[in-house]
Design an enzyme around this catalytic site. Structure first.
Site, PDB file in Angstrom:
ATOM      1  N   HIS A 155      26.618  31.823 -69.379  1.00 16.10           N
ATOM      2  CA  HIS A 155      25.547  33.001 -69.198  1.00 16.10           C
ATOM      3  C   HIS A 155      24.246  32.181 -69.223  1.00 16.10           C
ATOM      4  CE1 HIS A 155      29.165  35.295 -70.041  1.00 16.10           C
ATOM      5  NE2 HIS A 155      29.387  34.492 -70.852  1.00 16.10           N
ATOM      6  N   SER A 276       2.532  19.151 -54.611  1.00 16.58           N
ATOM      7  CA  SER A 276       2.212  20.421 -54.087  1.00 16.58           C
ATOM      8  C   SER A 276       0.885  20.180 -53.099  1.00 16.58           C
ATOM      9  CB  SER A 276       1.792  21.331 -54.973  1.00 16.58           C
ATOM     10  OG  SER A 276       0.966  22.548 -54.499  1.00 16.58           O
ATOM     11  N   LYS A 282       1.341  19.969 -59.806  1.00 15.41           N
ATOM     12  CA  LYS A 282       2.993  20.135 -59.657  1.00 15.41           C
ATOM     13  C   LYS A 282       3.763  18.738 -59.334  1.00 15.41           C
ATOM     14  CE  LYS A 282       4.754  23.225 -59.461  1.00 15.41           C
ATOM     15  NZ  LYS A 282       5.040  24.025 -58.340  1.00 15.41           N
ATOM     16  N   GLU A 289      16.680  20.860 -55.021  1.00 18.24           N
ATOM     17  CA  GLU A 289      16.614  22.297 -54.307  1.00 18.24           C
ATOM     18  C   GLU A 289      17.256  22.197 -52.923  1.00 18.24           C
ATOM     19  OE1 GLU A 289      12.640  24.297 -55.521  1.00 18.24           O
ATOM     20  OE2 GLU A 289      12.222  22.430 -54.854  1.00 18.24           O
TER      21      GLU A 289
END
Ligand code: ARG
Length: 463
Positions: A155, A276, A282, A289
């Protein structure tokens, strides 16, 4: 000129040509189409349908066409509907009347099914070999992780400390099932449809067994209607790639989480991360992803193609032309995904001490305490309640769990030793579990699995 010009008075409209063409994407089958035609020519000669001289001319012409295709010299024409049409047209241009014999006893229906099986067998073998490379990477990472442990989660809540090696191998076993499925799929699709003709075979004395052997297939078709309309192998490949995509997506998700400041289990190499355009600080895990994102697209290809298939009457229908783009795309995306993720994983630096620290909370050893009580004769449900009560007490009163364990009449200092960092994984010895000795045994089985996979792959890659 179309392949069917004799039957038609008029010429095809530009809309028809634009809508029905598959040349823009089935060019990828060019080599397989030449191979298929060469086998067919040899078959025609063996059966006495064409002479040996004619066969020889057709074979050298096909070789020449292949060279033209490879060098980019091949001139495609607007009316070339697909790669089969284009190659046959060119063979006829070069070899004249003999070229016009190439398509004897054959239809594009058995031809395209043959080409696509040759292509898919080979490409899927390539995916298997990439899977194997990925598994070797995971094995190497597992070996170098030695006794490093981190929290195992359920979980997404910390559950028990597990060895990092165990974590890596968990993904390795999932990939082993993908490998296995694909090897089986390759065997199932290893059937030559050549000789099935448009749908019903031929009145000419063709020898489907001969061409099947010539093309390196394991067997020939049994039913010509099935042979030209069966695309199970495409659907199956798309499923196998989808599930592999899901596995890569899950690995990607973990890399996304682990590379966050919150987890901090790994740092990505510059070569495998992005920045970024606005936020200077970043460093983003885009490959991971996209491994997650692109799996959706591959699943879409599977469901789309199953939908294409589901209402089709026997035998060949033009709908079947829709098999290629999803298949090509899925193969391409998954192959790219395997190599990109593997680069990302192999170049990442893991923060072992951060992993250990994250797993060193005494709460992660609650089950070890309960099992210690079980070993002393306390029924498990009671032991669970005792330890659960101590955890609640510790949280509510902000008292260290270790102190409570020391002070507890049924536990004491021997039990408190279970909370020492690293003890939990050391003591957990169930086979297949995440303890030190069990993982050592598991590493052995995983090494033998890799060897078995290497052996299974050899004949497939050789073809
Ligand atoms: N390009 C077609 C396909 O990919 C093969 C041609 C069969 N066409 C036909 N009208 N029978 O399936």
């Amino acid at each position: 000129m179309t392949l069917w010009h004799g039957r038609f008075e008029g010429t095809p409209s530009s809309e028809l040509l634009a809508y029905t063409q598959s040349l823009s994407f089935d060019k990828r089958l060019a080599h397989d189409d030449v191979a298929c035609s060469k086998a067919h020519v040899k078959g025609l000669a063996v059966s006495g349908i064409i002479s040996d001289e004619e066969a020889q001319l057709l074979l050298t012409t096909l070789d020449q066409v292949r060279v033209e295709l490879d060098s980019g010299e091949f001139q495609f024409e607007y009316s070339d509907e697909d790669i089969h049409t284009a190659i046959e047209r060119r063979v006829t241009e070069i070899a004249g009347d003999v070229g016009a014999k190439l398509h004897t006893g054959r239809s594009r229906n058995d031809q395209v099914a043959t080409d696509l099986r040759l292509f898919t067998k080979r490409e899927l073998g390539g995916v298997c070999s990439r899977i194997l490379d990925f598994q070797k990477l995971l094995l190497g990472l597992a070996e170098s992780a030695e006794d490093v442990y981190l929290p195992g989660y359920t979980h997404l809540q910390k559950a028990q400390p597990v060895l990092l090696a165990h974590y890596f191998l968990a993904h390795g076993w999932a990939l082993a099932r993908d490998f296995d499925r694909m090897i089986e799929a390759i065997d199932r699709m290893d059937v030559s449809p050549l000789g099935a003709g448009a749908l019903g075979g031929s009145s000419l004395p063709l020898d489907p067994d001969f061409v099947s052997i010539e093309l390196g297939f394991a067997r020939r078709f049994e039913n010509s209607l099935d042979a030209v309309s069966d695309r199970d192998f495409v659907a199956e490949t798309l499923f196998d790639l989808s599930l592999l995509g899901v596995h890569l997506s899950r690995i990607g998700e973990e890399l996304v989480l682990w590379s966050t400041e919150e987890f901090g289990y790994l740092r990505l190499d510059d070569a495998y991360s992005t920045g970024s355009s606005m936020l200077p600080q970043k460093k983003n895990p885009d490959i991971a992803e996209l491994a997650r994102g692109k799996s959706g697209r591959v699943i879409g290809s599977l469901t789309g193609f199953l939908t294409t298939l589901k209402g089709l009457p026997l035998s060949y229908n033009r709908d079947l032309q829709e098999d290629k783009e999803p298949l090509f795309d899925a193969l391409h995306q998954i192959s790219l995904g395997l190599s990109s993720l593997s680069g990302m994983l192999s170049s990442a630096s893991f923060d072992f001490s951060r992993m250990r620290r994250a797993a060193d909370s005494p709460f992660l050893c609650a089950i070890d305490l309960a099992e210690w009580l079980v070993a002393k004769g306390v029924p498990f449900r009671k032991a669970h309640a005792i330890i659960g009560g101590l955890v609640r007490d510790s949280l509510e009163r902000h008292v260290d769990l270790g102190e409570l364990v020391e002070a507890h009449p049924q536990l004491g200092s021997e039990a408190a030793e279970l909370l020492i960092p690293g003890v939990s994984v050391e003591r957990r010895q169930t086979l297949g579990g995440s303890g030190t000795e069990a993982v050592r045994i598991q590493l052995e089985s995983f090494r033998s699995l890799i060897l078995r996979e290497e052996i299974l792959l050899q004949p497939i890659i050789k073809h």
